[in-house]
Design a protein around this motif. Structure first.
Motif, short mmCIF file in Angstrom:
data_model
loop_
_atom_site.label_atom_id
_atom_site.label_comp_id
_atom_site.label_asym_id
_atom_site.label_seq_id
_atom_site.Cartn_x
_atom_site.Cartn_y
_atom_site.Cartn_z
N TYR A 55 -3.39 3.82 3.52
CA TYR A 55 -2.08 3.98 4.14
C TYR A 55 -2.21 4.54 5.55
O TYR A 55 -1.64 4.01 6.50
CB TYR A 55 -1.21 4.89 3.28
N LEU A 92 -5.88 4.95 -1.80
CA LEU A 92 -4.60 4.43 -1.29
C LEU A 92 -4.10 5.27 -0.12
O LEU A 92 -3.54 4.73 0.84
CB LEU A 92 -3.56 4.40 -2.41
N PHE A 93 -4.31 6.58 -0.18
CA PHE A 93 -3.92 7.46 0.93
C PHE A 93 -4.69 7.09 2.20
O PHE A 93 -4.09 6.95 3.28
CB PHE A 93 -4.17 8.93 0.55
N HIS A 100 -5.65 7.33 -5.94
CA HIS A 100 -4.69 7.88 -4.98
C HIS A 100 -5.37 8.17 -3.65
O HIS A 100 -4.82 7.88 -2.59
CB HIS A 100 -4.02 9.15 -5.52
N GLU A 111 0.72 3.91 -2.95
CA GLU A 111 0.35 5.27 -2.59
C GLU A 111 1.42 6.25 -3.05
O GLU A 111 1.11 7.31 -3.61
CB GLU A 111 0.14 5.38 -1.07
N GLY A 112 2.67 5.89 -2.86
CA GLY A 112 3.77 6.76 -3.28
C GLY A 112 3.82 6.94 -4.79
O GLY A 112 3.98 8.05 -5.29
N THR A 114 6.71 7.97 1.25
CA THR A 114 6.39 6.58 1.59
C THR A 114 7.54 5.64 1.21
O THR A 114 7.70 4.59 1.83
CB THR A 114 5.09 6.11 0.92
N ILE A 168 0.85 -1.20 0.00
CA ILE A 168 0.00 0.00 0.00
C ILE A 168 0.88 1.25 0.00
O ILE A 168 0.59 2.22 -0.72
CB ILE A 168 -0.96 0.01 1.21
N ALA A 169 1.97 1.25 0.78
CA ALA A 169 2.88 2.40 0.81
C ALA A 169 3.50 2.63 -0.57
O ALA A 169 3.60 3.78 -1.03
CB ALA A 169 3.97 2.18 1.86
N SER A 187 3.22 10.53 4.21
CA SER A 187 2.18 10.28 3.21
C SER A 187 1.82 11.53 2.42
O SER A 187 1.20 11.41 1.36
CB SER A 187 0.93 9.71 3.88
N SER A 229 1.31 6.53 -6.93
CA SER A 229 0.13 7.28 -7.38
C SER A 229 0.29 8.78 -7.08
O SER A 229 -0.13 9.62 -7.87
CB SER A 229 -1.14 6.74 -6.73
N TYR A 230 0.91 9.10 -5.96
CA TYR A 230 1.13 10.51 -5.59
C TYR A 230 2.11 11.17 -6.56
O TYR A 230 1.88 12.29 -7.03
CB TYR A 230 1.63 10.59 -4.15
#
Length: 98
Positions: free
Chosen positions: A53, A49-50, A46, A15-16, A84, A11-12, A78, A18-19
């Motif tokens: 996270y 996922l955020f 995103h 998330e990273g 992340t 997930i980290a 995050s 996607s960010y």
């Protein structure tokens, strides 16, 4: 079998990524080419996922025995680009090898 730490690491990572895509690809395209489709396409995944996270960070705070400073570092990471990835390297990778 997936362990809880490996799920958090995945997930980290997602998330990273996607960010980064949202900040450095989709947003410039939106503003320079007046094309918001990529922000719309990446925004919802995103966001999910955020939330995942941050939720997992709260769930695993006790399990991973993070003190307040470590926990706040995990949370603040995050919202920082590439944050992340740092958390995975410094905190999560060590936990997955135990």
């Amino acid at each position: 079998m997936f362990s809880s730490i490996n799920i958090f690491r995945l997930i980290a990572l997602l998330e990273g990524v996607s960010y980064i895509l949202l900040l450095f690809i989709a947003t410039p395209i939106k503003h320079f080419y007046n094309d918001p489709q990529y922000v719309k396409m990446l925004g919802m995944p995103h966001g999910l996922l955020f939330v995942a996270y941050v939720s997992l960070a709260f769930m695993f705070k006790k399990e991973f025995a993070w003190n307040t400073k470590q926990f706040l570092t995990v949370l603040i990471a995050s919202v920082i680009p590439f944050g992340t990835f740092y958390i995975d390297k410094i905190y999560l990778k060590k936990l997955s090898t135990k």
